[in-house]
Design a protein around this motif. Structure first.
Motif, short mmCIF file in Angstrom:
data_model
loop_
_atom_site.label_atom_id
_atom_site.label_comp_id
_atom_site.label_asym_id
_atom_site.label_seq_id
_atom_site.Cartn_x
_atom_site.Cartn_y
_atom_site.Cartn_z
N MET A 98 0.82 -1.18 0.00
CA MET A 98 0.00 0.00 0.00
C MET A 98 0.87 1.25 0.00
SD MET A 98 -2.99 0.92 2.66
CE MET A 98 -4.04 2.29 2.37
N ASN A 99 0.51 2.23 -0.80
CA ASN A 99 1.26 3.47 -0.87
C ASN A 99 1.07 4.31 0.38
OD1 ASN A 99 2.06 2.69 -3.41
ND2 ASN A 99 0.71 4.08 -4.49
N LYS A 100 2.08 5.10 0.70
CA LYS A 100 2.04 5.96 1.87
C LYS A 100 2.30 7.40 1.45
CE LYS A 100 3.62 2.47 5.11
NZ LYS A 100 4.57 2.11 6.14
N PRO A 101 1.83 8.36 2.25
CA PRO A 101 2.10 9.77 1.91
C PRO A 101 3.55 10.13 2.19
CG PRO A 101 0.94 9.62 4.00
CD PRO A 101 1.01 8.22 3.44
N PHE A 102 3.97 11.23 1.61
CA PHE A 102 5.27 11.83 1.91
C PHE A 102 5.05 12.69 3.15
CE2 PHE A 102 8.34 15.35 1.45
CZ PHE A 102 9.51 14.62 1.39
N CYS A 162 -2.63 16.78 -5.69
CA CYS A 162 -2.20 16.22 -4.41
C CYS A 162 -3.10 16.69 -3.28
CB CYS A 162 -0.77 16.66 -4.10
SG CYS A 162 0.45 16.11 -5.28
N GLY A 163 -3.31 15.81 -2.33
CA GLY A 163 -3.93 16.18 -1.08
C GLY A 163 -2.82 16.48 -0.09
N PHE A 164 -3.11 17.33 0.88
CA PHE A 164 -2.14 17.59 1.94
C PHE A 164 -2.88 17.83 3.24
CE2 PHE A 164 -3.03 21.66 -0.06
CZ PHE A 164 -3.25 22.51 0.99
N LYS A 165 -2.18 17.53 4.33
CA LYS A 165 -2.77 17.71 5.66
C LYS A 165 -1.64 17.98 6.64
CE LYS A 165 -4.61 14.05 7.57
NZ LYS A 165 -5.53 12.98 7.97
N TYR A 166 -1.87 18.93 7.54
CA TYR A 166 -0.94 19.22 8.63
C TYR A 166 -1.66 18.86 9.92
CZ TYR A 166 1.22 22.59 5.31
OH TYR A 166 1.79 23.21 4.23
N GLN A 196 -5.84 6.32 -2.65
CA GLN A 196 -7.28 6.49 -2.91
C GLN A 196 -7.97 6.82 -1.60
OE1 GLN A 196 -8.35 6.52 -6.01
NE2 GLN A 196 -6.31 5.96 -6.70
N THR A 197 -8.68 7.95 -1.61
CA THR A 197 -9.43 8.34 -0.42
C THR A 197 -10.90 8.31 -0.72
OG1 THR A 197 -9.24 10.67 -1.05
CG2 THR A 197 -7.57 9.82 0.47
N THR A 198 -11.70 8.14 0.30
CA THR A 198 -13.15 8.11 0.11
C THR A 198 -13.79 9.32 0.71
OG1 THR A 198 -13.36 6.78 2.10
CG2 THR A 198 -13.33 5.63 0.00
N LYS A 234 -3.64 12.36 -5.38
CA LYS A 234 -5.05 12.00 -5.58
C LYS A 234 -5.31 11.62 -7.03
CE LYS A 234 -8.02 14.36 -2.96
NZ LYS A 234 -8.79 15.52 -2.46
N GLU A 235 -4.62 12.31 -7.94
CA GLU A 235 -4.81 12.03 -9.36
C GLU A 235 -3.57 12.45 -10.14
OE1 GLU A 235 -8.16 12.71 -12.82
OE2 GLU A 235 -7.99 14.23 -11.26
N LEU A 236 -3.09 11.54 -10.98
CA LEU A 236 -1.95 11.81 -11.84
C LEU A 236 -2.43 11.81 -13.28
CD1 LEU A 236 1.07 12.12 -12.47
CD2 LEU A 236 1.28 9.62 -12.26
N LYS A 237 -2.24 12.93 -13.95
CA LYS A 237 -2.60 13.05 -15.36
C LYS A 237 -1.31 13.16 -16.17
CE LYS A 237 -7.12 15.17 -14.71
NZ LYS A 237 -7.96 16.35 -15.02
#
Length: 143
Positions: free
Chosen positions: A1-5, A91-95, A141-143, A82-85
């Motif tokens: 499973m992929n993980k965030p940076f 990209c999503g980001f969260k602090y 993938q987020t829901t 979130k999506e690569l074109k």
């Protein structure tokens, strides 16, 4: 499973306003730092080399400020795809703070561009296959 940076950021005096909380433009500078670190550390495409002929400007940005961040706190900054074109990446980001409360979250869309030698013309350019492979390791993938 992929993980965030993920990177950490300590809130310094330079980040805060008179109320003692992070002044909102500093959050955007922190986001730019996160993107720059992601490109250098995870994608092996440092801005110092890329910007000789290319760039990765932000073309869309959505931010929600959830909680204040204060001097001395340490934030965990996360970035994921979130999506690569063909020539862009959303990209999503969260602090989050040390109590795991969300301080800030949002989306940023970056476009891969080529810059003419005279620096007057900029146009979108597809990512090469190697870069697509590296970026795709951060797709979540987020829901």
């Amino acid at each position: 499973m992929n993980k965030p940076f993920i990177k950490q950021e300590k809130i310094r005096f330079k980040h805060i306003d008179y109320a003692g909380i992070v002044f909102y433009p500093r959050f955007l500078e922190m986001l730019n730092d996160l993107v720059e670190d992601w490109f250098e550390e995870a994608l092996e495409r440092p801005f110092s080399k890329m910007h000789e002929t290319n760039g990765i400007p932000t073309v869309d940005l959505k931010v929600q400020f959830k909680n204040a961040a204060r001097l001395g706190e340490v934030l965990n900054k996360s970035l994921w795809v979130k999506e690569l074109k063909s020539s862009s990446v959303n990209c999503g980001f969260k602090y989050t703070n040390e109590s795991e409360k969300v301080v800030l979250e949002g989306d940023v869309t970056l476009v891969n561009v080529t810059i003419a030698e005279d620096r007057n013309t900029i146009k979108a350019e597809p990512f090469n296959e190697e870069m697509k492979q590296k970026i795709s390791k951060f797709v979540i993938q987020t829901t």
